[in-house]
Design a protein around this motif. Structure first.
Motif, PDB file in Angstrom:
ATOM      1  N   GLU A  82      -7.081  16.523  -8.327  1.00 25.17           N
ATOM      2  CA  GLU A  82      -6.612  17.068  -9.599  1.00 25.17           C
ATOM      3  C   GLU A  82      -5.298  17.820  -9.465  1.00 25.17           C
ATOM      4  O   GLU A  82      -4.463  17.815 -10.366  1.00 25.17           O
ATOM      5  CB  GLU A  82      -7.682  18.001 -10.171  1.00 25.17           C
ATOM      6  N   LYS A  83      -5.074  18.463  -8.317  1.00 25.09           N
ATOM      7  CA  LYS A  83      -3.886  19.300  -8.142  1.00 25.09           C
ATOM      8  C   LYS A  83      -2.818  18.640  -7.276  1.00 25.09           C
ATOM      9  O   LYS A  83      -1.821  19.291  -6.926  1.00 25.09           O
ATOM     10  CB  LYS A  83      -4.292  20.649  -7.548  1.00 25.09           C
ATOM     11  N   ASP A  84      -2.992  17.390  -6.930  1.00 22.57           N
ATOM     12  CA  ASP A  84      -2.020  16.720  -6.070  1.00 22.57           C
ATOM     13  C   ASP A  84      -0.686  16.556  -6.794  1.00 22.57           C
ATOM     14  O   ASP A  84      -0.635  16.058  -7.917  1.00 22.57           O
ATOM     15  CB  ASP A  84      -2.514  15.327  -5.668  1.00 22.57           C
ATOM     16  N   GLY A  85       0.396  16.964  -6.137  1.00 24.65           N
ATOM     17  CA  GLY A  85       1.726  16.629  -6.626  1.00 24.65           C
ATOM     18  C   GLY A  85       2.108  15.259  -6.112  1.00 24.65           C
ATOM     19  O   GLY A  85       1.881  14.952  -4.941  1.00 24.65           O
ATOM     20  N   ILE A  86       2.675  14.413  -6.982  1.00 22.70           N
ATOM     21  CA  ILE A  86       3.068  13.053  -6.612  1.00 22.70           C
ATOM     22  C   ILE A  86       4.583  12.931  -6.784  1.00 22.70           C
ATOM     23  O   ILE A  86       5.123  13.240  -7.846  1.00 22.70           O
ATOM     24  CB  ILE A  86       2.372  11.997  -7.492  1.00 22.70           C
ATOM     25  N   PRO A 117       9.068   1.379  -4.276  1.00 21.01           N
ATOM     26  CA  PRO A 117       7.604   1.366  -4.352  1.00 21.01           C
ATOM     27  C   PRO A 117       6.926   2.231  -3.279  1.00 21.01           C
ATOM     28  O   PRO A 117       6.044   1.782  -2.552  1.00 21.01           O
ATOM     29  CB  PRO A 117       7.271  -0.115  -4.187  1.00 21.01           C
ATOM     30  N   PHE A 118       7.336   3.475  -3.205  1.00 15.79           N
ATOM     31  CA  PHE A 118       6.794   4.403  -2.206  1.00 15.79           C
ATOM     32  C   PHE A 118       6.616   5.758  -2.858  1.00 15.79           C
ATOM     33  O   PHE A 118       7.506   6.237  -3.574  1.00 15.79           O
ATOM     34  CB  PHE A 118       7.750   4.515  -1.016  1.00 15.79           C
ATOM     35  N   LEU A 119       5.459   6.377  -2.635  1.00 20.72           N
ATOM     36  CA  LEU A 119       5.233   7.713  -3.164  1.00 20.72           C
ATOM     37  C   LEU A 119       4.621   8.606  -2.098  1.00 20.72           C
ATOM     38  O   LEU A 119       3.902   8.146  -1.216  1.00 20.72           O
ATOM     39  CB  LEU A 119       4.351   7.668  -4.418  1.00 20.72           C
ATOM     40  N   THR A 120       4.946   9.886  -2.190  1.00 17.64           N
ATOM     41  CA  THR A 120       4.370  10.895  -1.308  1.00 17.64           C
ATOM     42  C   THR A 120       3.530  11.840  -2.157  1.00 17.64           C
ATOM     43  O   THR A 120       3.563  11.798  -3.386  1.00 17.64           O
ATOM     44  CB  THR A 120       5.463  11.698  -0.581  1.00 17.64           C
ATOM     45  N   SER A 121       2.790  12.721  -1.489  1.00 16.99           N
ATOM     46  CA  SER A 121       1.936  13.637  -2.239  1.00 16.99           C
ATOM     47  C   SER A 121       1.720  14.930  -1.467  1.00 16.99           C
ATOM     48  O   SER A 121       1.896  14.988  -0.247  1.00 16.99           O
ATOM     49  CB  SER A 121       0.573  12.991  -2.522  1.00 16.99           C
ATOM     50  N   THR A 122       1.321  15.953  -2.206  1.00 13.74           N
ATOM     51  CA  THR A 122       0.875  17.200  -1.570  1.00 13.74           C
ATOM     52  C   THR A 122      -0.598  17.123  -1.211  1.00 13.74           C
ATOM     53  O   THR A 122      -1.153  18.074  -0.676  1.00 13.74           O
ATOM     54  CB  THR A 122       1.095  18.392  -2.519  1.00 13.74           C
ATOM     55  N   GLY A 123      -1.241  15.990  -1.503  1.00 15.87           N
ATOM     56  CA  GLY A 123      -2.667  15.832  -1.235  1.00 15.87           C
ATOM     57  C   GLY A 123      -2.995  15.294   0.137  1.00 15.87           C
ATOM     58  O   GLY A 123      -4.163  15.096   0.466  1.00 15.87           O
ATOM     59  N   GLY A 124      -1.955  14.989   0.957  1.00 14.95           N
ATOM     60  CA  GLY A 124      -2.203  14.526   2.318  1.00 14.95           C
ATOM     61  C   GLY A 124      -2.082  13.027   2.502  1.00 14.95           C
ATOM     62  O   GLY A 124      -2.467  12.508   3.552  1.00 14.95           O
ATOM     63  N   TYR A 125      -1.525  12.314   1.555  1.00 15.94           N
ATOM     64  CA  TYR A 125      -1.401  10.857   1.651  1.00 15.94           C
ATOM     65  C   TYR A 125      -0.072  10.401   1.055  1.00 15.94           C
ATOM     66  O   TYR A 125       0.516  11.063   0.204  1.00 15.94           O
ATOM     67  CB  TYR A 125      -2.544  10.167   0.896  1.00 15.94           C
ATOM     68  N   ALA A 126       0.387   9.257   1.524  1.00 16.97           N
ATOM     69  CA  ALA A 126       1.521   8.548   0.931  1.00 16.97           C
ATOM     70  C   ALA A 126       1.119   7.093   0.791  1.00 16.97           C
ATOM     71  O   ALA A 126       0.267   6.587   1.536  1.00 16.97           O
ATOM     72  CB  ALA A 126       2.768   8.685   1.798  1.00 16.97           C
ATOM     73  N   LEU A 127       1.723   6.402  -0.176  1.00 12.42           N
ATOM     74  CA  LEU A 127       1.428   4.991  -0.425  1.00 12.42           C
ATOM     75  C   LEU A 127       2.724   4.196  -0.470  1.00 12.42           C
ATOM     76  O   LEU A 127       3.687   4.591  -1.124  1.00 12.42           O
ATOM     77  CB  LEU A 127       0.695   4.826  -1.756  1.00 12.42           C
ATOM     78  N   ILE A 176      -0.594   6.165   4.317  1.00 12.98           N
ATOM     79  CA  ILE A 176      -0.157   7.061   5.387  1.00 12.98           C
ATOM     80  C   ILE A 176      -0.832   8.405   5.156  1.00 12.98           C
ATOM     81  O   ILE A 176      -0.669   9.009   4.085  1.00 12.98           O
ATOM     82  CB  ILE A 176       1.372   7.238   5.377  1.00 12.98           C
ATOM     83  N   LEU A 177      -1.606   8.871   6.113  1.00 12.76           N
ATOM     84  CA  LEU A 177      -2.297  10.143   5.986  1.00 12.76           C
ATOM     85  C   LEU A 177      -1.579  11.208   6.803  1.00 12.76           C
ATOM     86  O   LEU A 177      -1.385  11.053   8.012  1.00 12.76           O
ATOM     87  CB  LEU A 177      -3.748  10.028   6.459  1.00 12.76           C
ATOM     88  N   ALA A 178      -1.134  12.269   6.149  1.00 16.98           N
ATOM     89  CA  ALA A 178      -0.467  13.385   6.816  1.00 16.98           C
ATOM     90  C   ALA A 178      -0.423  14.553   5.844  1.00 16.98           C
ATOM     91  O   ALA A 178      -0.147  14.361   4.653  1.00 16.98           O
ATOM     92  CB  ALA A 178       0.946  13.011   7.259  1.00 16.98           C
ATOM     93  N   LYS A 179      -0.675  15.734   6.336  1.00 14.32           N
ATOM     94  CA  LYS A 179      -0.725  16.909   5.467  1.00 14.32           C
ATOM     95  C   LYS A 179       0.638  17.221   4.860  1.00 14.32           C
ATOM     96  O   LYS A 179       0.751  17.509   3.665  1.00 14.32           O
ATOM     97  CB  LYS A 179      -1.244  18.113   6.251  1.00 14.32           C
ATOM     98  N   TYR A 188       6.589   6.482   6.890  1.00 14.21           N
ATOM     99  CA  TYR A 188       7.398   5.513   6.150  1.00 14.21           C
ATOM    100  C   TYR A 188       8.493   4.934   7.053  1.00 14.21           C
ATOM    101  O   TYR A 188       8.738   3.717   7.058  1.00 14.21           O
ATOM    102  CB  TYR A 188       8.004   6.212   4.935  1.00 14.21           C
ATOM    103  N   ARG A 189       9.116   5.791   7.834  1.00 16.16           N
ATOM    104  CA  ARG A 189      10.152   5.328   8.774  1.00 16.16           C
ATOM    105  C   ARG A 189       9.535   4.425   9.840  1.00 16.16           C
ATOM    106  O   ARG A 189      10.169   3.463  10.294  1.00 16.16           O
ATOM    107  CB  ARG A 189      10.849   6.521   9.410  1.00 16.16           C
ATOM    108  N   TYR A 190       8.322   4.733  10.257  1.00 16.56           N
ATOM    109  CA  TYR A 190       7.630   3.886  11.238  1.00 16.56           C
ATOM    110  C   TYR A 190       7.440   2.478  10.672  1.00 16.56           C
ATOM    111  O   TYR A 190       7.601   1.480  11.380  1.00 16.56           O
ATOM    112  CB  TYR A 190       6.279   4.507  11.589  1.00 16.56           C
ATOM    113  N   LEU A 191       7.107   2.395   9.379  1.00 12.67           N
ATOM    114  CA  LEU A 191       6.848   1.100   8.750  1.00 12.67           C
ATOM    115  C   LEU A 191       8.120   0.321   8.439  1.00 12.67           C
ATOM    116  O   LEU A 191       8.159  -0.905   8.565  1.00 12.67           O
ATOM    117  CB  LEU A 191       6.059   1.297   7.455  1.00 12.67           C
ATOM    118  N   THR A 192       9.159   1.002   8.006  1.00  8.38           N
ATOM    119  CA  THR A 192      10.353   0.314   7.507  1.00  8.38           C
ATOM    120  C   THR A 192      11.496   0.268   8.510  1.00  8.38           C
ATOM    121  O   THR A 192      12.464  -0.462   8.305  1.00  8.38           O
ATOM    122  CB  THR A 192      10.861   0.987   6.219  1.00  8.38           C
ATOM    123  N   GLY A 193      11.408   1.047   9.581  1.00  7.93           N
ATOM    124  CA  GLY A 193      12.483   1.106  10.563  1.00  7.93           C
ATOM    125  C   GLY A 193      13.372   2.312  10.353  1.00  7.93           C
ATOM    126  O   GLY A 193      13.467   2.850   9.249  1.00  7.93           O
TER     127      GLY A 193
END
Length: 342
Positions: A82-86, A117-127, A176-179, A188-193
């Motif tokens: 509910e409180k995740d920033g995207i 097509p990439f998003l980060t979050s304060t919830g501990g995940y990125a897509l 991608i899981l990271a606090k 993201y850099r690992y995936l895209t170079g």
């Protein structure tokens, strides 16, 4: 919709999930394709975990579920906090920095949208979404299943990310899981170079407008910044510097820019830089278009009649076309000191 799935763990905190259409007599379920990547061995678990439950994936960070798949009518949906920033998804002019409560079209719209097509979050995940198709992404809202530059709905679907992907044979996303967001970017850099760093001046202030019309105007704007002691690191020359030569002729119109080389030297002498816009399309009456036609370097060839405002798109996979275009850019821009391309 997709009826086949595969999940792979490709790094300690990164998962790749693929959906595709299966036309055989049997449909592989996620259960048969899924390999559990991590066994939680004690109650003090302090890493990343993914597990499957009733056909849906759940992602845990330090023992807490931060993201999970969710059944919906869309290509893919996720349940989020509910409180995740995207944050992310590119540049959307009419949106808050925090992307909650919005619908975002993954379209390139000149002056309005640059889709990433990439998003980060304060919830501990990125897509990161990997598809060649049009996408619509709704956060706290349902998204649209129609290609639409401008879409708005008052309907709510709280604490959900909904994705619609149009006409793609395969739909892949990465979790991608990271606090910390900085560590999500690391994934993201690992995936895209890794990208090289820009030169130091490129992190400064860029001055641009719809376009500057003459050499005199460019120099007067730069002088005004210097006289007023306003920091300026780059001035941008947008379209129509080609004037009567035609759309994206890769030439300077001498009536407007009598000596572009001298203009650029003056800009450099005042410790500034210049960026110029170049385009993938060429006016049908330009010399460069004629050259490209001779090497089969134009993707579409409409009849030479009517208005072709933005020219004909070249074939970027044609090496002869690429060589022709670069030679013109080198001779007329790069060799006289242009610092950057837009």
């Amino acid at each position: 919709m997709y009826n086949n799935f595969k999940t792979e763990k490709i790094a300690d905190n990164i998962w790749k999930v693929s959906h595709w259409k299966y036309s055989g007599t049997e449909c592989h379920t996620r259960e048969s394709m899924f390999v559990k990547p991590y066994e939680k061995n004690n109650e003090h678990f302090s890493g990343c975990e993914c597990y499957e439950n009733q056909g849906m994936l759940h992602f845990l960070l330090d023992g807490k579920e931060v993201l999970s798949e969710h059944f919906s009518d869309f290509t893919q949906s996720f349940k989020i906090g509910e409180k995740d920033g995207i944050y992310g998804l590119g540049i959307h002019q009419n949106s808050n920095i925090n992307r909650r409560n919005g619908v975002y079209q993954m379209l390139q719209i000149n002056g309005e949208v640059t889709a990433v097509p990439f998003l980060t979050s304060t919830g501990g995940y990125a897509l990161l979404f990997d598809t060649t198709s049009y996408m619509s992404i709704g956060i706290d809202k349902p998204c649209t299943k129609n290609i639409s530059k401008h879409y708005h709905t008052e309907d709510k679907d709280l604490n959900r990310i909904n994705i619609f992907c149009d006409n793609a044979d395969i739909f892949t996303y990465y979790v991608i899981l990271a606090k910390d967001i900085k560590d999500q970017i690391k994934g993201y850099r690992y995936l895209t170079g890794k990208c090289p760093m820009y030169p130091r001046w490129a992190y400064g202030f860029f001055q641009s407008r719809e376009h500057y019309k003459t050499q005199e105007e460019v120099l007067s704007i730069m002088k005004s910044f210097r006289d007023k002691k306003i920091p300026l690191d780059c001035i941008v020359q947008d379209w129509n510097y080609w004037g009567d030569y035609g759309w994206n002729a890769l030439l300077w119109d001498e009536k407007k820019y009598p000596d572009p080389g001298a203009m650029i030297k003056k800009i450099h002498a005042d410790d500034c830089h210049i960026m110029i816009s170049v385009w993938p399309s060429f006016g049908p009456d330009t010399k460069i278009c004629d050259k490209l036609e001779k090497v089969n370097g134009i993707l579409e060839k409409p009849e030479r009649k009517g208005e072709e405002k933005f020219g004909r798109v070249h074939d970027p996979l044609n090496p002869k076309a690429a060589s022709l275009i670069w030679q013109e850019m080198k001779n007329n821009f790069f060799d006289i000191g242009i610092d950057a391309w837009w």
